[in-house]
Design a protein around this motif. Sequence first.
Motif, PDB file in Angstrom:
ATOM      1  N   CYS A  46      18.110 -16.980  36.160  1.00  0.00           N
ATOM      2  CA  CYS A  46      18.421 -17.271  37.550  1.00  0.00           C
ATOM      3  C   CYS A  46      19.517 -16.302  38.002  1.00  0.00           C
ATOM      4  O   CYS A  46      19.964 -15.462  37.208  1.00  0.00           O
ATOM      5  CB  CYS A  46      18.859 -18.719  37.730  1.00  0.00           C
ATOM      6  N   ILE A  47      19.890 -16.412  39.248  1.00  0.00           N
ATOM      7  CA  ILE A  47      20.908 -15.496  39.775  1.00  0.00           C
ATOM      8  C   ILE A  47      22.026 -16.327  40.394  1.00  0.00           C
ATOM      9  O   ILE A  47      21.752 -17.232  41.195  1.00  0.00           O
ATOM     10  CB  ILE A  47      20.325 -14.551  40.851  1.00  0.00           C
ATOM     11  N   LEU A  48      23.259 -16.027  39.984  1.00  0.00           N
ATOM     12  CA  LEU A  48      24.425 -16.650  40.611  1.00  0.00           C
ATOM     13  C   LEU A  48      24.968 -15.644  41.617  1.00  0.00           C
ATOM     14  O   LEU A  48      25.271 -14.499  41.267  1.00  0.00           O
ATOM     15  CB  LEU A  48      25.483 -16.963  39.536  1.00  0.00           C
TER      16      LEU A  48
ATOM     17  N   TYR B 212      26.899  -8.103  49.598  1.00  0.00           N
ATOM     18  CA  TYR B 212      25.900  -7.194  50.147  1.00  0.00           C
ATOM     19  C   TYR B 212      25.633  -6.137  49.089  1.00  0.00           C
ATOM     20  O   TYR B 212      26.449  -5.926  48.194  1.00  0.00           O
ATOM     21  CB  TYR B 212      26.357  -6.557  51.470  1.00  0.00           C
ATOM     22  N   ASP B 213      24.465  -5.500  49.188  1.00  0.00           N
ATOM     23  CA  ASP B 213      24.073  -4.468  48.218  1.00  0.00           C
ATOM     24  C   ASP B 213      24.303  -4.948  46.781  1.00  0.00           C
ATOM     25  O   ASP B 213      24.777  -4.194  45.927  1.00  0.00           O
ATOM     26  CB  ASP B 213      24.850  -3.163  48.463  1.00  0.00           C
ATOM     27  N   GLY B 214      23.998  -6.213  46.512  1.00  0.00           N
ATOM     28  CA  GLY B 214      24.073  -6.746  45.145  1.00  0.00           C
ATOM     29  C   GLY B 214      25.484  -7.088  44.671  1.00  0.00           C
ATOM     30  O   GLY B 214      25.667  -7.502  43.527  1.00  0.00           O
TER      31      GLY B 214
ATOM     32  N   GLU C  11      20.262 -19.200  42.410  1.00  0.00           N
ATOM     33  CA  GLU C  11      18.896 -19.028  42.911  1.00  0.00           C
ATOM     34  C   GLU C  11      17.930 -18.778  41.768  1.00  0.00           C
ATOM     35  O   GLU C  11      18.260 -18.068  40.804  1.00  0.00           O
ATOM     36  CB  GLU C  11      18.813 -17.790  43.811  1.00  0.00           C
ATOM     37  N   ALA C  12      16.730 -19.307  41.912  1.00  0.00           N
ATOM     38  CA  ALA C  12      15.661 -18.965  40.962  1.00  0.00           C
ATOM     39  C   ALA C  12      15.301 -17.495  41.143  1.00  0.00           C
ATOM     40  O   ALA C  12      15.385 -16.963  42.257  1.00  0.00           O
ATOM     41  CB  ALA C  12      14.437 -19.830  41.253  1.00  0.00           C
ATOM     42  N   VAL C  13      14.928 -16.839  40.071  1.00  0.00           N
ATOM     43  CA  VAL C  13      14.478 -15.446  40.167  1.00  0.00           C
ATOM     44  C   VAL C  13      13.052 -15.437  40.712  1.00  0.00           C
ATOM     45  O   VAL C  13      12.177 -16.123  40.185  1.00  0.00           O
ATOM     46  CB  VAL C  13      14.515 -14.754  38.784  1.00  0.00           C
TER      47      VAL C  13
ATOM     48  N   ARG D 196      12.476  -0.517  49.362  1.00  0.00           N
ATOM     49  CA  ARG D 196      12.621  -0.222  47.924  1.00  0.00           C
ATOM     50  C   ARG D 196      14.080   0.069  47.645  1.00  0.00           C
ATOM     51  O   ARG D 196      14.693   0.905  48.331  1.00  0.00           O
ATOM     52  CB  ARG D 196      11.757   0.978  47.547  1.00  0.00           C
ATOM     53  N   HIS D 197      14.625  -0.627  46.654  1.00  0.00           N
ATOM     54  CA  HIS D 197      16.052  -0.520  46.343  1.00  0.00           C
ATOM     55  C   HIS D 197      16.280   0.272  45.058  1.00  0.00           C
ATOM     56  O   HIS D 197      15.415   0.309  44.189  1.00  0.00           O
ATOM     57  CB  HIS D 197      16.667  -1.915  46.176  1.00  0.00           C
ATOM     58  N   ARG D 198      17.454   0.880  44.980  1.00  0.00           N
ATOM     59  CA  ARG D 198      17.916   1.513  43.738  1.00  0.00           C
ATOM     60  C   ARG D 198      19.325   1.007  43.512  1.00  0.00           C
ATOM     61  O   ARG D 198      20.159   1.103  44.434  1.00  0.00           O
ATOM     62  CB  ARG D 198      17.955   3.043  43.918  1.00  0.00           C
TER      63      ARG D 198
HETATM   64  P1  AMP Z   1      20.694  -9.626  48.140  1.00  0.00           P
HETATM   65  O1  AMP Z   1      22.110  -9.160  48.154  1.00  0.00           O
HETATM   66  O2  AMP Z   1      20.520 -11.085  48.144  1.00  0.00           O
HETATM   67  O3  AMP Z   1      19.878  -8.934  49.217  1.00  0.00           O
HETATM   68  O4  AMP Z   1      20.087  -9.108  46.761  1.00  0.00           O
HETATM   69  C1  AMP Z   1      19.992  -7.742  46.441  1.00  0.00           C
HETATM   70  C2  AMP Z   1      18.707  -7.500  45.705  1.00  0.00           C
HETATM   71  O5  AMP Z   1      18.660  -8.291  44.504  1.00  0.00           O
HETATM   72  C3  AMP Z   1      17.459  -7.908  46.478  1.00  0.00           C
HETATM   73  O6  AMP Z   1      17.047  -6.893  47.369  1.00  0.00           O
HETATM   74  C4  AMP Z   1      16.470  -8.151  45.347  1.00  0.00           C
HETATM   75  O7  AMP Z   1      15.964  -6.926  44.865  1.00  0.00           O
HETATM   76  C5  AMP Z   1      17.338  -8.772  44.272  1.00  0.00           C
HETATM   77  N1  AMP Z   1      17.316 -10.237  44.389  1.00  0.00           N
HETATM   78  C6  AMP Z   1      18.156 -11.006  45.119  1.00  0.00           C
HETATM   79  N2  AMP Z   1      17.842 -12.312  45.021  1.00  0.00           N
HETATM   80  C7  AMP Z   1      16.780 -12.388  44.212  1.00  0.00           C
HETATM   81  C8  AMP Z   1      15.979 -13.468  43.710  1.00  0.00           C
HETATM   82  N3  AMP Z   1      16.242 -14.744  44.026  1.00  0.00           N
HETATM   83  N4  AMP Z   1      14.947 -13.163  42.884  1.00  0.00           N
HETATM   84  C9  AMP Z   1      14.683 -11.882  42.542  1.00  0.00           C
HETATM   85  N5  AMP Z   1      15.392 -10.826  42.973  1.00  0.00           N
HETATM   86  C10 AMP Z   1      16.439 -11.059  43.792  1.00  0.00           C
END
Ligand code: AMP
Length: 385
Positions: free
Chosen positions: A168-170, A177-179, A210-212, A240-242
Amino acid sequence: MSVNDPDLAKPAPSGQAAAAPRRDLSQPLPPGSRIGILGSGQLGRMAALAAARLGYRCHAYGPEANAPANQVCDAATVAAYDDVEALKRFAAAVDVVTFEFENIPLATVEVLEALVPLRPGTRVLSICQHRLREKDFCRSVSVPTADYRPARDAEELVEAFAAIGRPCILKSAELGYDGKGQVRIHPDSDLDEAWAAMRGHAAAAVGIVEAVVEFRMEISVIVARGSDGAMRTYVPVENRHRNHILDETIVPANLSQDLSDKAEAIARHLAQEMGLVGLLAVEMFVTHDGKVLVNEMAPRPHNSGHWSLDACVTSQFEQFIRAVAGLPLGATERLCDAVMKNLLGDEVDDWRKILSDPGSKLHLYGKASARPGRKMGHVTRLIRR
Ligand code: AMP
């Protein structure tokens, strides 16, 4: 504080903001009016350029001197977001205020909203700047998202992990922003470490688990909503992200008509339910089994809409200004397909090569130093058949 326009640099005689009558926005703002933009980055810059074409004068407000927007605005205030006196002078100098990024403290917009019309309003900003409020809002209007749980403290975190499962993602609820402020939790990850890493991001206290989503594609839809409730959407695009940063936007996204309609309908529904006046970018995941799940929303022009500057009848920036100024919205038809590529860090050094390609349009943001990953500009390749 520094202001380009000498008249605006002078404090009002009382030391307070001049008591300008609050602008009535029941009518469109006439050309020559002043639009205040909170935030002075590239989005503000491109919005100000679009506003200038429509005869408006923009005033940027942000903490950074020589910022991208300041270079093209009629006036710029360089001040902190909590500088109440500077905010009051800014409010007195403009007819309407908007923002080019959503991490503006709510206290700032509340000071302004008491003095000058704000579009979009505080409610929209409050929803979109907080991942938990954003997802709760989606749920409240029956818009699907990844499964999620709040994690306001260590106890809720444990409950959230139990409910969602791993991986999952915390994410930090704010300032992400931007991960940034995100931690992926694998079966063998240490929860305490993940919590500490998330909270270490801008002193973030509240998290969301969040669930992946195993997505087929990441897309976004930009919708504009005018003060009369009229709405226009741009075609769904693939992002598409990098390294978590947007690298390329493919226009249009390769989706069936059904999925494309579904994505546009979600964006319209969210804008309508929020009572938005302005622009809303909705980032979504398309899953392998044909679901469209909302990931994030931004109530402003968005990086994934930059292609519209060169490939649309009305760009997202002009549309944003039209909505904020109470003008009729413009047509969002796409004139051709396109690929937008961000120029990150030293990729900007390719500017000569890009300019020698007749099918490419270069946009540079006027930033002095090309740090790795920094958005220095973008290029849109027009695909004409
Ligand atoms: P965010 O900041 O929420 O836009 O997340 C950045 C990037 O992480 C997104 O563009 C996705 O590629 C990936 N990501 C975020 N949330 C999820 C999720 N719940 N499941 C899978 N990938 C995620």
